[in-house]
Write an enzyme that holds these catalytic residues in place. Structure first.
Site, short mmCIF file in Angstrom:
data_model
loop_
_atom_site.label_atom_id
_atom_site.label_comp_id
_atom_site.label_asym_id
_atom_site.label_seq_id
_atom_site.Cartn_x
_atom_site.Cartn_y
_atom_site.Cartn_z
N GLU A 104 0.84 -1.20 0.00
CA GLU A 104 0.00 0.00 0.00
C GLU A 104 0.87 1.24 0.00
OE1 GLU A 104 -3.49 -0.09 2.64
OE2 GLU A 104 -2.98 1.92 3.29
N ASP A 106 0.34 5.39 0.53
CA ASP A 106 -0.72 6.25 1.05
C ASP A 106 -0.40 7.73 1.06
OD1 ASP A 106 -2.52 4.31 2.12
OD2 ASP A 106 -1.10 3.95 3.74
N GLU A 108 -2.50 10.54 3.15
CA GLU A 108 -3.62 10.74 4.06
C GLU A 108 -3.56 12.15 4.63
OE1 GLU A 108 -4.48 6.42 6.07
OE2 GLU A 108 -2.65 7.43 6.66
N GLN A 121 0.04 12.95 5.75
CA GLN A 121 0.80 11.77 6.18
C GLN A 121 0.97 10.83 4.99
OE1 GLN A 121 0.51 9.78 10.03
NE2 GLN A 121 -0.56 8.13 9.01
N THR A 122 2.20 10.42 4.76
CA THR A 122 2.44 9.38 3.75
C THR A 122 2.85 8.12 4.48
OG1 THR A 122 4.79 9.95 3.52
CG2 THR A 122 3.24 11.09 2.06
N ASN A 123 2.52 6.98 3.87
CA ASN A 123 2.93 5.72 4.47
C ASN A 123 3.17 4.70 3.36
OD1 ASN A 123 3.63 3.89 6.46
ND2 ASN A 123 1.60 3.81 7.41
N ARG A 132 5.61 3.16 8.46
CA ARG A 132 6.65 3.94 7.78
C ARG A 132 6.13 5.34 7.48
NH1 ARG A 132 7.14 -1.13 4.84
NH2 ARG A 132 9.09 -2.18 5.36
N GLU A 133 5.60 6.00 8.52
CA GLU A 133 4.98 7.30 8.30
C GLU A 133 6.01 8.42 8.12
OE1 GLU A 133 4.33 5.34 10.93
OE2 GLU A 133 2.21 4.81 10.83
N TRP A 197 -7.37 8.71 15.87
CA TRP A 197 -5.91 8.83 15.77
C TRP A 197 -5.40 10.07 15.04
CZ3 TRP A 197 -3.54 8.89 10.92
CH2 TRP A 197 -4.40 8.61 9.83
N GLY A 201 -3.01 13.17 17.77
CA GLY A 201 -2.93 11.79 18.24
C GLY A 201 -4.26 11.24 18.72
#
Ligand SMILES: *[C@@H]1O[C@H](CO)[C@@H](O)[C@H](O)[C@H]1NC(C)=O
Ligand SMILES: *[C@@H]1O[C@H](CO)[C@@H](O)[C@H](O)[C@H]1NC(C)=O
Length: 289
Positions: A104, A106, A108, A121-123, A132-133, A197, A201
């Site tokens: 995947e 991402d 986000e 946020q990429t992952n 792996r953010e 989340w 947080g």
């Protein structure tokens, strides 16, 4: 009007027409390549299907996905995010293999209170393994206008772009044991409730008095190598540079100019990197070297 004027004008008319035709050919309707995947009654199509609106209220969010899966490509979507107070609201554009140990990639967007910055946020998941953010602030207001978000994926690298700025690169270093996506992936986009989340947080929740939250999407042409799931594709080579332009040499690594933009963007706008987070990754992950 002289011959040369006429010539000049018709030349321009042809150029103009070509531009328009190209634009129409590229700007195709949503339902050619995509389906609604969930939240049907929270999806609206505009402009002959060239723009899609996803909305979220207390009942539901919504999602769209490509009909096919792909084995490589230069994926893109133009997105305008929910404005005002969007804390807890996540707008996502990603590729996913939807398999058990999934791959995947991402984007986000983590909504925020009005006046506070929205984080991108990429992952990256490979074989079901994520965490792996990398997170970025944008150098523009992503709720004010459409911007392009793109993912290049070929045999050599995965690159995340914001407009034309590369912000994240995953190189194929399988030769030194770094995992790299190999599975056919679908293109998906969604608007969903991430209040557990996404913002501070998970401490800042969705303020439903601002619902419905609305995100707009454009750009439903697909530059990618299609693979039909459940059909053997032995005769299709998604890494062929002659069949697919994003596999050509100029896409094997960032050029000098792109490398500079990449370094600048990361130095200025990246505010979290799993590579340097020893609390979640006591050992430096090999792809971070
Ligand atoms: C997409 O929609 C078409 C027609 O509405 C349907 O035949 C097809 O099964 C759908 N595909 C997926 C992957 O949901
Ligand atoms: C990664 O690169 C290796 C060569 O180092 C190549 O053989 C392999 O096919 C590539 N993997 C993918 C998934 O593209």
């Amino acid at each position: 009007m002289s011959f040369s004027d006429n010539f000049f004008l018709s030349f321009f008319a042809v150029v103009l027409l070509r531009g328009v035709v190209n634009c129409i050919a590229k700007d195709i309707a949503f339902d050619v390549n995509y389906n609604v995947t969930w939240g049907n009654d929270h999806v609206l199509l505009f402009n002959q299907g060239r723009q899609v609106q996803l909305s979220m209220d207390v009942q539901s969010g919504a999602g769209i996905g490509s009909k096919l899966s792909y084995g490589s490509g230069f994926f893109h979507m133009r997105i305008k995010l929910p404005n005002k107070n969007s804390a807890g609201v996540v707008t996502a554009f990603y590729l996913t293999s939807n398999s058990q140990n999934h791959d995947e990639l991402d984007f986000e967007f983590l909504g925020n209170k009005e006046g506070k910055p929205i984080t991108l946020q990429t992952n990256v998941f490979v074989n079901g393994q994520g965490n792996r953010e990398q997170r970025f602030l944008m150098w523009f207001d992503p709720t004010a206008d459409f911007h392009s978000y793109k993912i290049l994926w070929n045999q050599y690298q995965v690159v995340f772009y914001v407009d034309n700025i590369p912000i994240r690169v995953l190189k194929n270093k399988t030769n030194i044991g770094v995992s790299y996506p190999t599975q056919a992936m679908n293109i998906e986009a969604s608007l969903w409730n991430g209040e557990s989340w996404a913002t501070d947080g998970g401490r800042t929740k969705i303020d439903w008095t601002n619902a419905p939250f609305v995100a707009q999407f454009q750009g439903f042409n697909v530059d990618a190598c299609p693979l039909q799931p459940q059909i053997s594709n032995n005769n299709i080579n998604c890494y062929s540079p002659s069949d697919y332009w994003w596999n050509q040499r100029k896409f094997w690594k960032l050029d000098h100019h792109q490398q500079k933009l990449y370094e600048q963007a990361r130095a200025k706008y990246m505010n979290y990197d799993y590579c340097t987070d020893r609390s979640t990754h006591p050992l430096l992950p090999p792809e971070c070297l």
